[in-house]
Design a protein around this motif. Sequence first.
Motif, PDB file in Angstrom:
ATOM      1  N   PRO A 162       0.757  15.258  24.529  1.00  0.00           N
ATOM      2  CA  PRO A 162       0.969  16.387  23.413  1.00  0.00           C
ATOM      3  C   PRO A 162       1.253  15.908  22.146  1.00  0.00           C
ATOM      4  O   PRO A 162       0.809  16.551  21.003  1.00  0.00           O
ATOM      5  CB  PRO A 162       1.839  17.084  23.935  1.00  0.00           C
ATOM      6  N   VAL A 163       2.007  14.981  21.922  1.00  0.00           N
ATOM      7  CA  VAL A 163       2.531  14.225  20.757  1.00  0.00           C
ATOM      8  C   VAL A 163       1.223  13.845  19.776  1.00  0.00           C
ATOM      9  O   VAL A 163       1.230  14.038  18.647  1.00  0.00           O
ATOM     10  CB  VAL A 163       3.494  13.230  20.907  1.00  0.00           C
ATOM     11  N   ALA A 164       0.409  12.915  20.602  1.00  0.00           N
ATOM     12  CA  ALA A 164      -0.534  12.310  19.960  1.00  0.00           C
ATOM     13  C   ALA A 164      -1.727  13.186  19.639  1.00  0.00           C
ATOM     14  O   ALA A 164      -2.215  13.409  18.593  1.00  0.00           O
ATOM     15  CB  ALA A 164      -1.000  11.257  20.931  1.00  0.00           C
ATOM     16  N   PHE A 165      -1.775  14.381  20.421  1.00  0.00           N
ATOM     17  CA  PHE A 165      -2.876  15.358  20.165  1.00  0.00           C
ATOM     18  C   PHE A 165      -2.405  16.093  19.026  1.00  0.00           C
ATOM     19  O   PHE A 165      -3.180  16.434  18.036  1.00  0.00           O
ATOM     20  CB  PHE A 165      -2.951  16.353  21.361  1.00  0.00           C
ATOM     21  N   PHE A 166      -1.299  16.524  18.856  1.00  0.00           N
ATOM     22  CA  PHE A 166      -0.688  17.345  17.635  1.00  0.00           C
ATOM     23  C   PHE A 166      -0.915  16.214  16.434  1.00  0.00           C
ATOM     24  O   PHE A 166      -1.253  16.663  15.465  1.00  0.00           O
ATOM     25  CB  PHE A 166       0.733  17.651  17.739  1.00  0.00           C
ATOM     26  N   ALA A 172      -1.439  17.441  12.575  1.00  0.00           N
ATOM     27  CA  ALA A 172      -0.331  17.140  11.429  1.00  0.00           C
ATOM     28  C   ALA A 172      -1.406  16.531  10.381  1.00  0.00           C
ATOM     29  O   ALA A 172      -2.380  15.835  10.222  1.00  0.00           O
ATOM     30  CB  ALA A 172       0.297  15.881  11.916  1.00  0.00           C
ATOM     31  N   LYS A 173      -0.951  17.086   8.938  1.00  0.00           N
ATOM     32  CA  LYS A 173      -1.685  16.697   7.814  1.00  0.00           C
ATOM     33  C   LYS A 173      -0.533  15.997   6.883  1.00  0.00           C
ATOM     34  O   LYS A 173       0.468  16.502   6.753  1.00  0.00           O
ATOM     35  CB  LYS A 173      -2.411  17.893   7.041  1.00  0.00           C
ATOM     36  N   GLY A 174      -1.157  15.195   5.943  1.00  0.00           N
ATOM     37  CA  GLY A 174      -0.350  14.689   4.883  1.00  0.00           C
ATOM     38  C   GLY A 174       1.089  14.403   5.213  1.00  0.00           C
ATOM     39  O   GLY A 174       1.097  13.511   5.877  1.00  0.00           O
ATOM     40  N   ARG A 175       2.101  15.052   4.589  1.00  0.00           N
ATOM     41  CA  ARG A 175       3.500  14.583   4.994  1.00  0.00           C
ATOM     42  C   ARG A 175       3.802  14.733   6.406  1.00  0.00           C
ATOM     43  O   ARG A 175       4.574  13.762   6.839  1.00  0.00           O
ATOM     44  CB  ARG A 175       4.313  15.730   4.182  1.00  0.00           C
ATOM     45  N   TRP A 176       3.489  15.615   7.112  1.00  0.00           N
ATOM     46  CA  TRP A 176       3.818  15.494   8.624  1.00  0.00           C
ATOM     47  C   TRP A 176       3.243  14.414   9.314  1.00  0.00           C
ATOM     48  O   TRP A 176       3.516  14.087  10.319  1.00  0.00           O
ATOM     49  CB  TRP A 176       3.216  16.951   9.097  1.00  0.00           C
ATOM     50  N   LYS A 177       2.163  13.897   8.654  1.00  0.00           N
ATOM     51  CA  LYS A 177       1.717  12.792   9.524  1.00  0.00           C
ATOM     52  C   LYS A 177       2.291  11.610   9.299  1.00  0.00           C
ATOM     53  O   LYS A 177       2.628  10.900  10.216  1.00  0.00           O
ATOM     54  CB  LYS A 177      -0.010  12.503   8.617  1.00  0.00           C
ATOM     55  N   GLN A 217      -3.324   8.438  19.788  1.00  0.00           N
ATOM     56  CA  GLN A 217      -3.475   9.043  18.474  1.00  0.00           C
ATOM     57  C   GLN A 217      -4.831   8.651  17.908  1.00  0.00           C
ATOM     58  O   GLN A 217      -5.565   9.380  17.485  1.00  0.00           O
ATOM     59  CB  GLN A 217      -2.336   8.967  17.891  1.00  0.00           C
ATOM     60  N   ALA A 218      -4.762   7.373  17.903  1.00  0.00           N
ATOM     61  CA  ALA A 218      -6.341   6.725  17.165  1.00  0.00           C
ATOM     62  C   ALA A 218      -7.618   7.301  18.086  1.00  0.00           C
ATOM     63  O   ALA A 218      -8.419   7.568  17.354  1.00  0.00           O
ATOM     64  CB  ALA A 218      -6.268   5.298  17.334  1.00  0.00           C
ATOM     65  N   SER A 219      -7.470   7.222  19.095  1.00  0.00           N
ATOM     66  CA  SER A 219      -8.608   7.762  19.701  1.00  0.00           C
ATOM     67  C   SER A 219      -8.874   9.049  19.786  1.00  0.00           C
ATOM     68  O   SER A 219     -10.064   9.539  19.658  1.00  0.00           O
ATOM     69  CB  SER A 219      -8.552   7.271  21.589  1.00  0.00           C
ATOM     70  N   LEU A 220      -7.825   9.992  19.927  1.00  0.00           N
ATOM     71  CA  LEU A 220      -7.961  11.543  19.490  1.00  0.00           C
ATOM     72  C   LEU A 220      -8.661  11.669  18.261  1.00  0.00           C
ATOM     73  O   LEU A 220      -9.278  12.697  18.078  1.00  0.00           O
ATOM     74  CB  LEU A 220      -6.749  12.213  19.856  1.00  0.00           C
ATOM     75  N   GLU A 221      -7.933  10.897  17.399  1.00  0.00           N
ATOM     76  CA  GLU A 221      -8.519  11.282  15.849  1.00  0.00           C
ATOM     77  C   GLU A 221      -9.919  11.208  15.805  1.00  0.00           C
ATOM     78  O   GLU A 221     -10.309  11.580  14.983  1.00  0.00           O
ATOM     79  CB  GLU A 221      -7.700  10.364  14.956  1.00  0.00           C
TER      80      GLU A 221
END
Lengths: 330, 310
Positions: free
Chosen positions: B104-108, B113-118, B201-205
């Motif tokens: 869930p963390v990686a998915f979010f 997540a964009k910009g600052r949240w990333k 996260q890299a693979s989900l991206e």
Amino acid sequence: MTAAVEFLNVSRHFGTVRAVDRVDLSIAEGSFFAMLGPSGSGKTTCLRLISGFEKPTAGTIRIFGEDMGEVPPNRRHVNTVFQDYALFPHMNVRDNVAYGLMVRGVDRRSRRDKAEEMLSLVKLDGFGDRKPAQLSGGQRQRVALARALVNEPRVLLLDEPLGALDLKLREAMQDELKALQRRLGITFVFVTHDQGEALSMADRVAVFNEGRIAQVGTPSEVYDRPATRFVADFVGSSNVLPPDLTRSFGGPECWASLRPEAIRFAPAAEARATGRVSALRYLGSGTRVALEAGGQEIAVLVPAGNPLPAVGDRAGLTWDSDALHLMEGA
Amino acid sequence: MESAHPARGAFDRMTALFWRRPKLLTALLIAPPLLWLGVVYVGSLAALLLQSFYSIDEFSGIVVPEFTLKTYAELLIPSNYDVIVRTVTMAAAVTLASVAIAFPVAFFAARHAKGRWKAVFYLGVMLPLWSSYLVKVYAWKLILAKEGIITWAAEGIGAGNVLGAVLAIPVIGGNSLSTSYIGTFLVFVYVWLPYMILPMQASLERVPTSMLEASADLGARGWRTFRSVILPLALPGVIAGSIFTFSLTLGDYIIPQIIGSSRFFIGQAVYSLQGTAGNIPLAAAFAVVPIVIMLVYLAVARKMGAFDAL
């Protein structure tokens, strides 16, 4: 008859950007409908509003009379061919095509049969076991088509369907898509920025500009009788004449459109206007001659085989009197 | 007029040399890492493998450099075998828990997540990696101790008996969290979690949004899209992450020494065998176990098509 797709005063805003701004639209059942416009004109957003991937900020969207306000994409009788095809890379072609059936719980055997049937519809018999990565761009597009058609949608949406193909393939696919639509008899709605594609495939064309529809009509209506300056310029790069120039060209004082191919060179005595040749652009099937007339650039399309003026020459121009299309509302 | 500039010094001549012989440059660049990997890294692995086929003379305690499978047979003695089963079970549990928490963390982070949240996400995931591993483990010892904050908080909200019941579970329970397998497990999951989140996260991206839309467009609900599209496409990342969590747990000898029941894990067995006991062959045989397990794991993952989407 209820329209296949209907937009009633639909808007979609992203922050302060009005991607789609108060659009009214009606797409007849069984038609081949094109949404034409430059990038950022709102055409793709409109398509995504139909598929349900965007929700309108305001207004109502109906599909076959039913309000889609609360209906998520997976429950709409609408399927999409995505611009990048969005084929699942980990599945072979057959499983890609059968995905919609698997989701609906169709048994394996019927799934296989139906997938093969769809593959043969798009002339990809025998490709079922391949992976998408092993296919050419044109073949991938056919798979995407077969996958979208397997659920027997009532409306098929195509997002820049031919954008990624080379010219030759694009022309062949235009004819094929058109034939497929006639055969299936379902409504096709496609988005394109290529006016040639829209004019050659569609029954009706909606021209988008800045989130609004500038004109809806048959291809010849849009081409021959553009409603606005934007449409005249965007569809077929017409000469758009400001009111004073229209008047000096023999018309009333209002904006007008004069197609480059409607203008001919003429001796000074018979000429309706004169101009000084500023540039020549060779196009193969003809030459586009740019002239300076009345403080504006006027383009003339000279078919191949006709004599051409030289840069710097003064040339007389003439056209049939009905060629000057007036745009009162522009 | 000349058609080429004259060479200006040694660097110009070197550039020209590399241009004429591009392979020379490649060879020069690759030689140092190749030497490092080939000699120091693979070489020591080979030495390890070799040692594991030696045995120790029971009377003199001297290593007998003759080929034998006797040492490997010793791994099957119940006391040694238990160590392996304990370690592999722990590594598997830690990996599964890491997948469940990290996804869930990686998915979010990858999809929403964009910009600052990333940036906040990366900082949050990486920050624990910047502090010393030992500091974190000892901090956890205090947190999990009988007098620690968890016991205190559980009693404060009236859940003291729940904690008591959890600790009363046979095998995984114990006197306190810090002396039970539960504690070991919690600390392992905490320490290795970033290594699971980042590759995931890299693979989900890399999964295009249009693919998820295509699935929904064809009638799939969220769960079906997850199972048939997201998970298979993210699987290489999950496998990459699980290689980290699994192999790091298999090899760790500090966490189980500080937190947990004092029973041995493979790493501790290797540590004590090569130290005080001086039984290098058995230590080597123990060290080969995680390597073999990882090879089997990767072969199975490959067979199951985990890398098809690569």
